[in-house]
Design a protein around this motif. Structure first.
Motif, PDB file in Angstrom:
ATOM      1  N   GLU A 187     -41.595   0.809  -5.474  1.00 34.17           N
ATOM      2  CA  GLU A 187     -42.945   2.077  -4.657  1.00 34.17           C
ATOM      3  C   GLU A 187     -43.517   0.977  -4.099  1.00 34.17           C
ATOM      4  O   GLU A 187     -43.951   1.647  -2.545  1.00 34.17           O
ATOM      5  N   SER A 241     -47.200   2.824  -9.680  1.00 38.35           N
ATOM      6  CA  SER A 241     -47.093   1.671  -8.737  1.00 38.35           C
ATOM      7  C   SER A 241     -48.503   0.711  -8.478  1.00 38.35           C
ATOM      8  O   SER A 241     -49.607   1.365  -9.014  1.00 38.35           O
ATOM      9  N   ASP A 248     -45.226   4.878  -0.914  1.00 43.92           N
ATOM     10  CA  ASP A 248     -45.438   4.657  -1.827  1.00 43.92           C
ATOM     11  C   ASP A 248     -43.786   5.105  -2.432  1.00 43.92           C
ATOM     12  O   ASP A 248     -43.653   5.042  -4.068  1.00 43.92           O
TER      13      ASP A 248
END
Length: 551
Positions: free
Chosen positions: A46, A240, A126
């Motif tokens: 991500e 993330s 992401d």
């Protein structure tokens, strides 16, 4: 019989980049993988890719951050090569069509992740891994690269101490096939499914590490597993580090931004090992939240606002809503540390193993760039840089080599012996292995716990000899492939426990409560395990002597 000059095992970012590099040299290339390329674990990445892309940054600063982040166990010659090569890969992917996020001026956007001293993380919102995989896959279609998807590799064909290819089960037919190659590259990923609470896909079962180890190739630094600070409750899915890079806060049950106690300068942007230990310390000291799924802390993004979250963190929002019932625009996300990366792996010299004709790249290999702790954004970078290096080296080796004869007879006997009658279940053994790793080889370790783990793993290995695969069919026999994967994981778990037991210090992700200090005098060295025997080799130091690591 399938035959190629270069065979790449694994179809993630490292494998695809390797195959493209080899094909560009004009050799015949095949990719062998148990999934389809666009379903590889790499699509789950991500946060982004670390690269020097601005005038405020420098190669030496990126290298220094990496070496310091590694707790000085990284080989500095490899790191220096790595940081100079990755910007070229970023621009190459841009040219190939990767949709990098852009700033207001139209330049490739940068964010900062933990342990870095500058904004140097290139990203595609992401969904960075997803977009890189699709870009590489589309690029691979321009070359004559044959893809053998749903082929499960079970072993290396080694003749006269040279790698002659691999053995694999064609999952569509159930037949064991020999795949001949002048050069073989392992790009099979990490070993994260040794643990239960993990950000890894279920396919990441240490395959390449295990088959290399069984063939006599040493594994390096396997005591170092990265436990990422923020896994979603209750699944363990990655939340993330980009969340903290964009300004997210970690909060305990008292509403405190507790990282001030552990890393007052960097706060939430300290390296992952530091943040994970901080979270677990807060939980152990009673300042976490309790749930039926276990303890956790909160990751607060609400102050970022909906527009920024939708622009920079859309997948995080979607995942939190879908898997935890929490909208991060409205309320904090429940998180706790989750197993995320294998710093150790197959011992290589850049990409070459100790067996001629066998190469390795990506997470299954240990160069070592990451040492005792990987900085966020350096993993995808490694896959690209050393995927390219491995592809080129393998092609060059293939051009001066010949095919060797191989037979599937012995491999078929070994694989089909799993159909014999037994009274053990691979599923039960896997569950007990996960419980053992979670309990004894987690964030905080001690000698008694590691010894208990080693004893249990060896017991499970003995029991594994008596497993029975109840499904006797051949076509897409997932019972059989699961049983083989459990065998791989037991092999690697023993190496992890042995390596952790012997390293009597705390360094990076390996924290021993009975040896809480780093000990450069005795332990500034790499662990190598070959056939259950441990040896050590020195760390390569070029510019940066070890100093106290503080954030």
């Amino acid at each position: 019989m399938i035959e190629h000059d270069v065979v790449v095992v694994g179809s993630g970012i490292a494998g695809l980049r390797c195959a493209i590099a080899a094909a560009m040299k004009g050799v015949s290339v095949g990719i062998v993988a148990k999934t389809y390329p666009i379903r590889c674990h790499s699509v789950c990445a991500e946060g982004g890719i670390g690269a020097v892309m601005s005038e405020e940054d420098s190669f030496d600063l990126h290298a220094w951050d990496t070496v310091k982040g590694s707790d000085f166990l990284a080989d500095q010659d490899v790191v220096e090569f790595f940081v100079r090569e990755i910007p070229k890969e970023i621009l190459r992917l841009d040219n190939w069509g990767c949709p990098w996020s852009r700033d207001d001026s139209g330049r490739i956007a940068l964010r900062i992740l933990g342990g870095h001293s500058a904004k140097r993380t290139v990203f595609a919102a992401d969904r960075t891994g997803f977009h890189i995989v699709h870009t590489l896959y589309e690029k691979s279609l321009m070359y004559d690269i044959q893809k053998y998807s749903e082929y499960f590799v079970t072993g290396l064909a080694v003749e006269d101490n040279r790698c002659a290819g691999v053995y694999a089960i064609n999952l569509k037919s159930g037949e064991v096939e020999a795949i001949r190659a002048k050069a073989t590259v392992l790009a099979t990923g990490g070993a994260g499914r040794l643990y239960s609470f993990s950000s890894y896909s279920n396919t990441v079962t240490a395959d390449g590490m295990a088959i290399a180890y069984r063939s006599g190739v040493p594994l390096k630094d396997m005591e170092f597993f990265q436990i990422h600070p923020t896994g979603l409750i209750p699944s363990g899915i990655l939340v993330s580090e980009a969340c903290r890079g964009e300004g997210g806060y970690l909060l305990n049950s008292k509403g405190e931004r507790f990282m001030e106690r552990y890393a007052p300068e960097r706060m939430e942007l300290a390296p992952r090992d530091v943040v994970s230990r901080a979270i677990w310390s807060e939980i152990e000291q009673g300042r976490g939240f309790e749930s039926e799924y276990g303890p956790y802390v909160l990751l607060d993004l609400t102050h970022l606002g909906e527009d920024r979250i939708e622009e920079r963190l859309p997948l995080v929002r979607e995942t939190a809503i879908k898997f935890a019932g929490v909208d991060p625009v409205e309320e904090p996300i429940p998180v706790r540390p989750t197993v995320h990366y294998t710093m150790g792996g197959i011992h290589v010299n850049y990409c070459e193993t100790s067996i001629p004709g066998l190469f390795a790249c990506g997470e299954c290999a240990c160069l070592s760039i990451h040492g005792a702790n990987r900085l966020g954004s350096n993993s995808l970078a490694e896959c690209l840089v050393f995927g390219k290096v491995a592809g080129e080296k393998a092609a060059e080796y293939a051009e001066r080599s010949e095919f060797r004869s191989i037979s599937t007879d012995e491999e078929e006997k070994r694989i089909y012996s799993l159909f014999s009658n037994g009274d053990e279940s691979a599923y039960t053994i896997k569950r007990e292995l996960n419980q053992t790793m979670d309990r004894n080889l987690w964030i905080f370790r001690d000698e008694q716990g590691i010894m208990n783990a080693l004893k249990k793993i060896r017991e499970l290995k003995d029991r594994y000899r008596n497993i029975e695969v109840s499904d006797r069919s051949k076509i897409f026999n997932t019972d059989l492939t699961f049983a083989i994967e459990v065998g791989y994981m037991l092999e690697i778990a023993e190496v992890v426990a042995l390596s952790a037991l012997n390293r009597k210090e705390s360094r990076g992700a390996h924290f021993r409560t009975d040896y809480p200090k780093r000990d450069d005098g005795n332990w500034l060295k790499h662990t190598l395990v070959r056939h259950g025997r441990i040896e050590y080799i020195p760390v390569k130091i070029t510019k940066w002597k070890p100093v106290e690591r503080s954030y």
